[in-house]
Design a protein around this motif. Structure first.
Motif, PDB file in Angstrom:
ATOM      1  N   LEU A  37       0.830  -1.200   0.000  1.00 13.07           N
ATOM      2  CA  LEU A  37       0.000   0.000   0.000  1.00 13.07           C
ATOM      3  C   LEU A  37       0.870   1.259   0.000  1.00 13.07           C
ATOM      4  CD1 LEU A  37      -3.232   0.537   2.056  1.00 13.07           C
ATOM      5  CD2 LEU A  37      -1.497   2.315   2.004  1.00 13.07           C
ATOM      6  N   ALA A  38       1.833   1.325   0.896  1.00 15.42           N
ATOM      7  CA  ALA A  38       2.721   2.486   0.942  1.00 15.42           C
ATOM      8  C   ALA A  38       3.577   2.563  -0.314  1.00 15.42           C
ATOM      9  CB  ALA A  38       3.603   2.430   2.190  1.00 15.42           C
ATOM     10  N   GLY A  39       3.942   1.392  -0.853  1.00 15.30           N
ATOM     11  CA  GLY A  39       4.722   1.373  -2.083  1.00 15.30           C
ATOM     12  C   GLY A  39       3.972   1.979  -3.248  1.00 15.30           C
ATOM     13  N   VAL A  40       2.664   1.736  -3.305  1.00 10.48           N
ATOM     14  CA  VAL A  40       1.850   2.337  -4.353  1.00 10.48           C
ATOM     15  C   VAL A  40       1.792   3.850  -4.172  1.00 10.48           C
ATOM     16  CG1 VAL A  40      -0.498   2.528  -5.276  1.00 10.48           C
ATOM     17  CG2 VAL A  40       0.431   0.277  -4.711  1.00 10.48           C
ATOM     18  N   TYR A  41       1.514   4.293  -2.946  1.00 14.36           N
ATOM     19  CA  TYR A  41       1.319   5.728  -2.741  1.00 14.36           C
ATOM     20  C   TYR A  41       2.619   6.512  -2.866  1.00 14.36           C
ATOM     21  CZ  TYR A  41      -0.771  10.074  -1.323  1.00 14.36           C
ATOM     22  OH  TYR A  41      -1.216  11.362  -1.332  1.00 14.36           O
ATOM     23  N   ARG A  42       3.717   5.835  -2.708  1.00 12.75           N
ATOM     24  CA  ARG A  42       5.014   6.502  -2.935  1.00 12.75           C
ATOM     25  C   ARG A  42       5.047   7.133  -4.333  1.00 12.75           C
ATOM     26  NH1 ARG A  42      10.198   3.514  -4.838  1.00 12.75           N
ATOM     27  NH2 ARG A  42      11.594   5.247  -5.258  1.00 12.75           N
ATOM     28  N   TYR A  43       4.477   6.416  -5.326  1.00  7.82           N
ATOM     29  CA  TYR A  43       4.470   6.930  -6.690  1.00  7.82           C
ATOM     30  C   TYR A  43       3.330   7.921  -6.933  1.00  7.82           C
ATOM     31  CZ  TYR A  43       7.837   3.268  -7.901  1.00  7.82           C
ATOM     32  OH  TYR A  43       8.954   2.482  -7.970  1.00  7.82           O
ATOM     33  N   VAL A  44       2.203   7.730  -6.230  1.00 15.65           N
ATOM     34  CA  VAL A  44       0.999   8.522  -6.504  1.00 15.65           C
ATOM     35  C   VAL A  44       1.087   9.922  -5.937  1.00 15.65           C
ATOM     36  CG1 VAL A  44      -1.485   8.693  -6.042  1.00 15.65           C
ATOM     37  CG2 VAL A  44      -0.480   6.491  -6.699  1.00 15.65           C
ATOM     38  N   GLY A  45       1.573  10.050  -4.668  1.00 13.70           N
ATOM     39  CA  GLY A  45       1.491  11.384  -4.085  1.00 13.70           C
ATOM     40  C   GLY A  45       2.207  11.604  -2.779  1.00 13.70           C
ATOM     41  N   ALA A  46       3.180  10.759  -2.419  1.00 16.69           N
ATOM     42  CA  ALA A  46       3.807  10.887  -1.105  1.00 16.69           C
ATOM     43  C   ALA A  46       4.596  12.197  -0.966  1.00 16.69           C
ATOM     44  CB  ALA A  46       4.711   9.686  -0.826  1.00 16.69           C
ATOM     45  N   GLY A  47       5.501  12.460  -1.920  1.00 17.63           N
ATOM     46  CA  GLY A  47       6.312  13.670  -1.848  1.00 17.63           C
ATOM     47  C   GLY A  47       7.216  13.697  -0.630  1.00 17.63           C
ATOM     48  N   GLY A  48       7.488  14.893  -0.116  1.00 17.59           N
ATOM     49  CA  GLY A  48       8.321  15.033   1.077  1.00 17.59           C
ATOM     50  C   GLY A  48       9.729  14.559   0.850  1.00 17.59           C
ATOM     51  N   THR A  49      10.275  13.855   1.845  1.00 16.25           N
ATOM     52  CA  THR A  49      11.645  13.348   1.745  1.00 16.25           C
ATOM     53  C   THR A  49      11.681  11.880   1.326  1.00 16.25           C
ATOM     54  OG1 THR A  49      11.664  12.791   4.103  1.00 16.25           O
ATOM     55  CG2 THR A  49      12.489  14.968   3.491  1.00 16.25           C
ATOM     56  N   VAL A  50      10.567  11.375   0.783  1.00 16.66           N
ATOM     57  CA  VAL A  50      10.518   9.995   0.288  1.00 16.66           C
ATOM     58  C   VAL A  50      11.488   9.837  -0.876  1.00 16.66           C
ATOM     59  CG1 VAL A  50       9.023   8.309  -0.884  1.00 16.66           C
ATOM     60  CG2 VAL A  50       8.157   9.608   1.063  1.00 16.66           C
ATOM     61  N   GLN A  51      12.119   8.660  -0.944  1.00 14.15           N
ATOM     62  CA  GLN A  51      13.077   8.407  -2.021  1.00 14.15           C
ATOM     63  C   GLN A  51      12.422   8.607  -3.385  1.00 14.15           C
ATOM     64  OE1 GLN A  51      14.511   4.357  -2.322  1.00 14.15           O
ATOM     65  NE2 GLN A  51      16.398   4.972  -3.319  1.00 14.15           N
ATOM     66  N   ARG A  52      13.133   9.292  -4.274  1.00 11.99           N
ATOM     67  CA  ARG A  52      12.634   9.511  -5.623  1.00 11.99           C
ATOM     68  C   ARG A  52      12.678   8.218  -6.429  1.00 11.99           C
ATOM     69  NH1 ARG A  52      11.684  13.328  -2.192  1.00 11.99           N
ATOM     70  NH2 ARG A  52      11.295  15.359  -3.139  1.00 11.99           N
ATOM     71  N   PRO A  53      11.728   7.979  -7.366  1.00 11.37           N
ATOM     72  CA  PRO A  53      10.692   8.906  -7.819  1.00 11.37           C
ATOM     73  C   PRO A  53       9.490   8.955  -6.870  1.00 11.37           C
ATOM     74  CG  PRO A  53      10.525   6.871  -9.048  1.00 11.37           C
ATOM     75  CD  PRO A  53      11.742   6.736  -8.162  1.00 11.37           C
ATOM     76  N   THR A  54       9.101  10.171  -6.544  1.00  9.73           N
ATOM     77  CA  THR A  54       7.853  10.426  -5.836  1.00  9.73           C
ATOM     78  C   THR A  54       7.375  11.795  -6.290  1.00  9.73           C
ATOM     79  OG1 THR A  54       6.737  10.435  -3.682  1.00  9.73           O
ATOM     80  CG2 THR A  54       8.891  11.508  -3.803  1.00  9.73           C
ATOM     81  N   ARG A  55       6.220  12.221  -5.807  1.00  9.67           N
ATOM     82  CA  ARG A  55       5.700  13.518  -6.225  1.00  9.67           C
ATOM     83  C   ARG A  55       4.597  13.935  -5.275  1.00  9.67           C
ATOM     84  NH1 ARG A  55       0.966  13.209 -10.505  1.00  9.67           N
ATOM     85  NH2 ARG A  55      -0.098  11.329  -9.812  1.00  9.67           N
ATOM     86  N   GLU A  56       4.186  15.196  -5.386  1.00  3.85           N
ATOM     87  CA  GLU A  56       2.990  15.635  -4.692  1.00  3.85           C
ATOM     88  C   GLU A  56       1.796  15.322  -5.587  1.00  3.85           C
ATOM     89  OE1 GLU A  56       0.943  19.838  -3.707  1.00  3.85           O
ATOM     90  OE2 GLU A  56       2.910  19.556  -2.747  1.00  3.85           O
ATOM     91  N   GLY A  57       0.877  14.524  -5.090  1.00  5.87           N
ATOM     92  CA  GLY A  57      -0.268  14.110  -5.884  1.00  5.87           C
ATOM     93  C   GLY A  57      -1.522  14.072  -5.041  1.00  5.87           C
ATOM     94  N   PRO A  58      -2.576  13.424  -5.534  1.00  5.41           N
ATOM     95  CA  PRO A  58      -3.847  13.395  -4.817  1.00  5.41           C
ATOM     96  C   PRO A  58      -3.803  12.493  -3.593  1.00  5.41           C
ATOM     97  CG  PRO A  58      -3.954  11.996  -6.747  1.00  5.41           C
ATOM     98  CD  PRO A  58      -2.635  12.710  -6.824  1.00  5.41           C
ATOM     99  N   ALA A  59      -4.750  12.718  -2.687  1.00  4.62           N
ATOM    100  CA  ALA A  59      -4.994  11.737  -1.628  1.00  4.62           C
ATOM    101  C   ALA A  59      -5.593  10.486  -2.274  1.00  4.62           C
ATOM    102  CB  ALA A  59      -5.943  12.317  -0.586  1.00  4.62           C
TER     103      ALA A  59
END
Length: 493
Positions: A37-59
Motif C-alpha cells: 500500500l505504501a509502495g503504491v502511494y510513494r508513486y501517486v502522491g507521497a512527496g516530502g523526503t521519500v526516495q525519488r521517484p515520488t511527487r505531490e499528488g492526490p490523496a
C-alpha cells in the motif's frame, strides 16, 4: 473556501476533496497493507523526503484491503499544502498565521452523552477471537518495518496528578493480539511525561487512540512546548480552527475519553515498569520510515499498551501516512511555522512576514524566514529572529533568511536569493555543539569527532538578505501587473 466549515470528521473531509478536481482518487483493486500500500502511494502522491521517484499528488482511498473485508484505507489527506488550506478554509501561505491565532484563542473540547459514531461496532479484548492484526488494517510501510504501524493515532490521556488532558501523535506498532508498543521521544511530548508520572506512582495510564478524525485535530495535535506547555490540551486548537469544540465520548472499558466521530478507537492502558523491543516479532533492526527520509532503528525502550477494546464506525476508514511524506511536513511543519511566527511577532512586531518549514527538512529541520528591514536599525534583527527560533525549537538545524521580495514558499526563489545575495564568508552564522534531533544520522560523533554525543549538531543561519544600505542595488526586474485570465481564462482552474 466556506466548504471547510462543514468539515468535522474524516468522512466530511474526504467529501470536500471529492469536490476538488484532482485531489482524491480511489481504487477497488486489492492491495496488501504489508509494504504494498505504501509502495503504491510513494508513486501517486507521497512527496516530502521519500526516495525519488515520488511527487505531490492526490490523496487516495484503497477500498479493498487484503485480510480486512469491509475496511478501507485513506492516505495522503494532508500531503499537499493546497489541500490543507482547503480543509481549513485558508490561503495555503497563511496557514501558519491561522494556527498561531488559534493557539491564542482556544476552544476546549466537550464530552457528549449518548452513543457516539466511533462506537457503532465494539470488539472487546476479553473475546477469545479478538485480534488487533485482523481488526486494524495498519500498514507496514516498507519490508524492513518492525511491524504494522498506526501512524495517525490521536493518543489522548490525563495527567495522574493534575487531571489535565493532552492529545499527541506517537508511533504505535502492533505487537500481539492485544498489545501495542508506543515510542516516547525523551522529554518531547506531554503524554510521555504523564506515563512517567503514572509509573512513579505504580499506576496504569488509561489511553485512547482515535484514528481517522477531522484533519484540524491532526494538525493541532502536533504543537509542542513552549507554544503549548504541559496542561494545554491541543484539541482546543482544533476547536478554534473550526469555531466549535471537538466532541469527545467516554470510552467503554477505561476511564478516558476518545474523539467521538473517529473511525477507529483503541482503548488501553500504558503498563508501568515494562518495556518492549519494537522489532521483537520481525527482528529487522528497524522501526519505520521517519520524516528525515531514513528508516529509524528499532527501540528497545518502547512502552507497552495493553488493549482492552477496539470500537469502530460501520465500514470504517483506516487513515495512515508515510513517515517521510509531504503529509508529515504539513502536520509537523505548519504548527512549527505558527510557533516561530508568533514568537518573533511578539519580540519584533511587523518585521517577520512569513515562515516556511520546507519539505526538504521534513517540516522540522529547516525553516525559511521572510523578513523586512524598514529602517537602518533593522539590520541585524533578521539574525536575532533566527536565534529566537533556534532557542525555542531544538529540532531546527538550518534557517534561511530572505527579504520580503523573495517567496519563502518557493525554494527555487530562496536559492536564487542565496546565489545573488549571499556570501559564504560573511553570511553564515554557525552555532556548534547544540542539542538537535536524534533522527538526523549526521548528528553523531562517527561523522565528526567534534560532536560530543548523538543528537548534537551545528545549527546554521544562512543570511540571504540584502544589507539595508545596499537595497537600492538589488531591485528585481519589474514586470507589468495585470490579470492574465483575460488571455488565459483557465490558467488558475
Amino acid at each position: 473556501m466556506s466548504e471547510a466549515n462543514e468539515v468535522n470528521s474524516l468522512r466530511s473531509a474526504l467529501d470536500l476533496l471529492r469536490s476538488m478536481p484532482g485531489q482524491l482518487i480511489e481504487t477497488d483493486v486489492e492491495v496488501d497493507p504489508a509494504a504494498e500500500l505504501a509502495g503504491v502511494y510513494r508513486y501517486v502522491g507521497a512527496g516530502g523526503t521519500v526516495q525519488r521517484p515520488t511527487r505531490e499528488g492526490p490523496a487516495m482511498i484503497f477500498n479493498t484491503v487484503k485480510g480486512h473485508p469491509g475496511a478501507r484505507v485513506a492516505i495522503g489527506l494532508l500531503a499537499s499544502r493546497r489541500r490543507v488550506g482547503a480543509l481549513l478554509g485558508c490561503d495555503p501561505k497563511d496557514l501558519g498565521k491561522l494556527l498561531w491565532r488559534s493557539v491564542d484563542n482556544p476552544i476546549q473540547p466537550v464530552v457528549v452523552d449518548g452513543p457516539a459514531p466511533c462506537q457503532e461496532v465494539v470488539y472487546r479484548a476479553s473475546d477469545p477471537d479478538f485480534d488487533l492484526y485482523k481488526l486494524v488494517p495498519a500498514p507496514t510501510n516498507t519490508p524492513d518495518d518492525a511491524g504494522p504501524y498506526i501512524t495517525l493515532g490521536m493518543c489522548y490521556a490525563t495527567h495522574p496528578d493534575t487531571g489535565v488532558h493532552d492529545v499527541t501523535i506517537h508511533r504505535l506498532c502492533i505487537q500481539s493480539r492485544d498489545e501495542l508498543s508506543i515510542f516516547f521521544t525523551p522529554g518531547a511530548r506531554h503524554i510521555g511525561a504523564m506515563a512517567e508520572r503514572a509509573e512513579q506512582l505504580g499506576q496504569r495510564l488509561p489511553i485512547s487512540v482515535s484514528i481517522g478524525v477531522d484533519p484540524a485535530i491532526e494538525i493541532g495535535s502536533c504543537f509542542e512546548p513552549p507554544t503549548t506547555p504541559l496542561g494545554y490540551d491541543e484539541l482546543s486548537v482544533a476547536g478554534a480552527l473550526r469555531g466549535h469544540p471537538v466532541e469527545l465520548t467516554q470510552c467503554l472499558t477505561i476511564d478516558q475519553c476518545a474523539i467521538a466521530n473517529a473511525e477507529y478507537v483503541i482503548e488501553g492502558e500504558v503498563i508501568p515498569g515494562e518495556r518492549v523491543v519494537e522489532d521483537q516479532n520481525s527482528h529487522t533492526g528497524y522501526a519505520m520510515p521517519e520524516f528525515p527520509g531514513y528508516t529509524g532503528p528499532a527501540s528497545d525502550q518502547c512502552w507497552k499498551i495493553k488493549v482492552k477494546a477496539v470500537t469502530t464506525r460501520r465500514n470504517p476508514i483506516m487513515q495512515t501516512c508515510i513517515g517521510p511524506s509531504e503529509e508529515h511536513v504539513s502536520m509537523a511543519g505548519i504548527p512549527t511555522e505558527a510557533s516561530i511566527y508568533g514568537m518573533i511577532e511578539k519580540a519584533m512586531p511587523g518585521r517577520l512576514q512569513n515562515v516556511y518549514c520546507a519539505s526538504a527538512g521534513g517540516g522540522k529541520f529547516m525553516a525559511v524566514l521572510q523578513f523586512v528591514k524598514r529602517v537602518p536599525s533593522d539590520e541585524g534583527r533578521q539574525r536575532q529572529a533566527a536565534l529566537l527560533a533556534f532557542s525555542a525549537f531544538s529540532e531546527l538545524k538550518h534557517i534561511f533568511l530572505v527579504d520580503e521580495d523573495v517567496d519563502c514558499f518557493d525554494m527555487s526563489d530562496v536559492l536564487w536569493a542565496m546565489n545573488t545575495r549571499f556570501q559564504g564568508d560573511v553570511d553564515v552564522v554557525t552555532i556548534p555543539g547544540v542539542r538537535c534531533h536524534p533522527l538526523d544520522p549526521s548528528n553523531d560523533p562517527t561523522c565528526d569527532p567534534s560532536i560530543r554525543d548523538h543528537g548534537i549538531a551545528c545549527k546554521t543561519i544562512f543570511d540571504c538578505t540584502v544589507p539595508f544600505d545596499q537595497k537600492a542595488r538589488f531591485h528585481r526586474a519589474r514586470f507589468m501587473e495585470l490579470d492574465p485570465t483575460h488571455w488565459v481564462p483557465d490558467l488558475y482552474e
